[in-house]
Design a protein around this motif. Structure first.
Motif, short mmCIF file in Angstrom:
data_model
loop_
_atom_site.label_atom_id
_atom_site.label_comp_id
_atom_site.label_asym_id
_atom_site.label_seq_id
_atom_site.Cartn_x
_atom_site.Cartn_y
_atom_site.Cartn_z
N ILE A 130 4.12 151.03 88.74
CA ILE A 130 4.21 152.33 89.41
C ILE A 130 3.65 152.22 90.82
O ILE A 130 3.67 153.19 91.58
N SER A 131 3.14 151.05 91.17
CA SER A 131 2.50 150.89 92.48
C SER A 131 3.47 150.37 93.54
O SER A 131 3.11 150.27 94.71
N SER A 132 4.70 150.05 93.14
CA SER A 132 5.69 149.56 94.12
C SER A 132 6.37 150.75 94.78
O SER A 132 7.53 151.06 94.52
N ILE A 133 5.61 151.44 95.61
CA ILE A 133 6.11 152.64 96.26
C ILE A 133 7.11 152.29 97.36
O ILE A 133 8.12 152.96 97.55
N VAL A 134 6.84 151.21 98.10
CA VAL A 134 7.72 150.78 99.18
C VAL A 134 8.72 149.76 98.63
O VAL A 134 8.33 148.71 98.11
N LYS A 135 10.01 150.06 98.72
CA LYS A 135 11.05 149.20 98.16
C LYS A 135 11.66 148.30 99.25
O LYS A 135 12.12 148.79 100.28
N ILE A 136 11.64 146.98 99.01
CA ILE A 136 12.27 146.05 99.95
C ILE A 136 13.45 145.31 99.31
O ILE A 136 14.08 144.47 99.92
N PHE A 137 13.77 145.67 98.06
CA PHE A 137 14.76 144.96 97.28
C PHE A 137 16.12 144.87 97.98
O PHE A 137 16.78 143.84 97.97
N ALA A 138 16.54 145.97 98.63
CA ALA A 138 17.88 146.02 99.23
C ALA A 138 18.09 144.94 100.28
O ALA A 138 19.22 144.48 100.49
N ILE A 139 17.01 144.51 100.94
CA ILE A 139 17.14 143.49 101.98
C ILE A 139 17.76 142.21 101.43
O ILE A 139 18.55 141.54 102.09
N PHE A 140 17.42 141.89 100.17
CA PHE A 140 17.93 140.66 99.56
C PHE A 140 19.33 140.83 98.98
O PHE A 140 19.90 139.87 98.45
N LEU A 141 19.89 142.03 99.10
CA LEU A 141 21.28 142.25 98.70
C LEU A 141 22.23 142.07 99.88
O LEU A 141 23.39 142.47 99.83
N LEU A 142 21.73 141.43 100.92
CA LEU A 142 22.53 141.22 102.13
C LEU A 142 23.86 140.52 101.84
O LEU A 142 24.91 140.93 102.37
#
Length: 433
Positions: A130-142
């Motif tokens: 629940i602590s992953s408030i900031v999502k960076i996942f989409a960057i790796f879907l390039l």
């Protein structure tokens, strides 16, 4: 948000039944890998995670939709190929975000909850952050964005990709022959969850294991090295909310205490486990040195406390099922008020599982919030329209819960004479690497 809630209404009972089946299967085969309080802690962690996700409590730095709109140079033909490309792209992105969460101090806080159980079973798969408030996942879907995979396809495949990672969290399936070369199997993932030095920070793959083989992070499960599960700096609590922020709090306090201005800034993106030298010297941390010579966290719990913990978990599942099934009608800000109640509830009963006297305070806070919500609405989020006298059932639960928790704490009915679990004194060491 509403659609995901509806999906979870189907998925949650399925996962719960599979977790209970594994418990029964282990008992039947005389190889029980599921401890009662650990299982409740894992399930409560899953509840916090899905509640956060359904409420949309996160910030996305770059959305996948934005990437597709601005970067797509071709378009994948509509059909099964689109979904296959999306699945592989999600798995590629999952490998790298998973790896980053293990290798950098700041991102480890987002993942520590998943490794916090000292058991390895289907229940621990539900320990999600629940602590992953900031999502960076989409960057790796390039790569998917460049190929023009539609956003709606990613939205369909993403939950399927996540749910497909559940089954291999078990010790009851051994090696799987040919499949070991292609997909992540229970054997591969046992390695990933182990704290043995040879196994640490290996096998980051989520569905396909070949990413690890290509990028040098693969480790086979060795017959002569039995995996020991958990993290090298044990969390020593059943409370999933505490676990989610333990590492972040350590980073904050270390950054505050160090006298080096440089270390105050670089601590966040240093390799996981790195601490400023001056803080490490003054305040060394306990670390498991020998995987086969440490005591698992298992504070004595009376039969009554264990039964009551299950009662609270079932009550919590009923509460969130109502939330997910009626979230559109509840709307905002009601759904956030409801979510806050769920978090207070889990914090209260897992504090009690830890045998902390402060559990009574959190229980009172939870039920004060419950009574306040009923008072300002005259109901429990429209429950009385579906269940006659529904609000009185909710109020009755609040009163009964307060009385029982008060009795457990005051009478010290925890299972021992002392309600506080004796935590070993810290010895020199570092955070898990």
């Amino acid at each position: 948000m509403e659609t995901y809630g509806k999906i979870l209404l189907i998925a949650m009972p399925v996962f719960l039944l599979l977790v209970l089946f594994e418990k029964w299967w282990g008992w039947r085969r005389k190889f029980d890998t599921v401890r009662n309080m650990d299982m409740i802690s894992s399930l409560s962690s899953g509840i916090t995670n899905v509640t956060k996700d359904v409420l949309g409590l996160s910030v996305i730095i770059i959305s996948y939709g934005w990437l597709v709109k601005h970067l797509a140079i071709v378009t994948v033909p509509d059909g099964w190929l689109t979904y296959l490309v999306a699945f592989i792209a999600l798995d590629f992105a999952g490998y790298w975000t998973h790896r980053i969460s293990h290798e950098y101090n700041f991102f480890w806080n987002n993942h520590i909850i998943h490794h916090s159980s000292e058991e390895f079973n289907l229940a621990c798969a539900l320990r999600q952050s629940i602590s992953s408030i900031v999502k960076i996942f989409a960057i790796f879907l390039l790569p998917a964005a460049i190929l023009g995979v539609p956003e709606k396809v990613i939205a369909i495949i993403a939950p399927l990709h996540l749910f497909a990672q559940f089954w291999y969290h078990t010790q009851h399936i051994h090696k799987m022959g040919f499949w070991e070369k292609i997909i992540v199997t229970p054997s591969h993932h046992r390695v990933h969850h182990a704290l043995n030095p040879v196994y640490l920070d290996k096998n980051y793959g989520q569905i396909f294991i070949f990413w690890d083989k290509w990028f040098g992070t693969y480790q086979e499960e060795l017959p002569e090295v039995k995996p020991v599960y958990g993290i090298t700096r044990p969390v020593r609590t059943w409370n999933p909310i505490r676990i989610n922020f333990q590492h972040l709090w350590l980073l904050i306090t270390d950054a505050w205490k160090t006298t080096s201005c440089k270390d105050k800034f670089r601590i966040w993106l240093m390799p996981t486990g790195w601490r400023p030298a001056d803080v490490q010297e003054r305040e060394p941390l306990y670390k498991i040195e020998d995987p086969y010579a440490f005591k698992k966290y298992d504070p004595a719990a009376s039969t009554f406390l264990q039964v009551w913990s299950w009662v609270q978990l079932v009550a919590c599942l009923l509460f969130i099922s109502y939330l997910f099934g009626n979230i559109a009608q509840i709307g905002s800000p009601g759904m956030f008020q409801y979510g806050f109640f769920v978090f207070l509830m889990i914090y209260a009963f897992t504090e009690l599982m830890d045998r902390r006297r402060t559990a009574l305070f959190w229980e009172l806070a939870k039920n004060a919030w419950l009574f306040y919500l009923v008072w300002i609405q005259g109901d429990w989020f429209g429950l009385s329209a579906l269940v006659p006298a529904g609000k009185y059932l909710v109020l009755g639960y609040g009163v009964l819960s307060t009385l029982i928790v008060g009795w457990i704490v005051i009478a010290k009915a925890f299972g021992t004479d002392s309600p506080d679990y004796p935590v070993p004194a810290p010895s020199p060491g570092q955070l898990p690497g």
